[in-house]
Design an enzyme around this catalytic site. Sequence first.
Site: not given
Length: 190
Positions: A137, A142, A144, A146
């Site tokens: 991916s 952001d 977090g 992943d």
Amino acid sequence: MNRLPVVVLISGTGSNLAALLASARGEDCPYDVVAVIADRDAAGLEHARAAAIPTQIVSLSAHPDRAAWDQALTAAVAAYNPHLVVLAGFMKLVGPPLLDAFGGRIINTHPALLPSFPGAHGVRDALAHGVKVTGCSVIEVDAGVDTGKILAQTAVEILDEDTEETLHERIKAVEQPLLVEVVRRLTAAR
Ligand code: GRF
């Protein structure tokens, strides 16, 4: 053509970096890799040195704490004024200073089909779970682990005889062109 500057962050062998550099040799490429920054003396830095691209190591151990490292990393990246920051096998979470400076313009590649198997062992965890299909991916980074917006994915079938190494090699084979495609897309759109 006016190419947009990209800074790449790595920790490992840099096969994804090598793919980005190979693509940048194409005349039609919309980006230039202007610097490669690592959090350790990563083997992949050799790809940048061979291409005469500036490199820098910003290691956590050389800083008093994580916050100081975050600031130093952000300053190192910002010095190149990148349009896009690419985490290509960068094995550290980036902190608020980098996110504040480049929010929405930091992408990461992950060797699993998120939201499944986030974290540092995406390949091992998929294998251990017994899923039959995994992949890679490319996401927007952001705060977090992943958890950012998924930009692109490629699926890879898991074979009965796979080990973590054989599976990761097949994932890397599709991860590299996927990352290149996303970086080209994000630097071509103006
Ligand atoms: C990639 O599969 C990346 O997704 C993962 O570690 C690997 C790094 O490979 N986090 P390389 O350093 O680009 O060869």
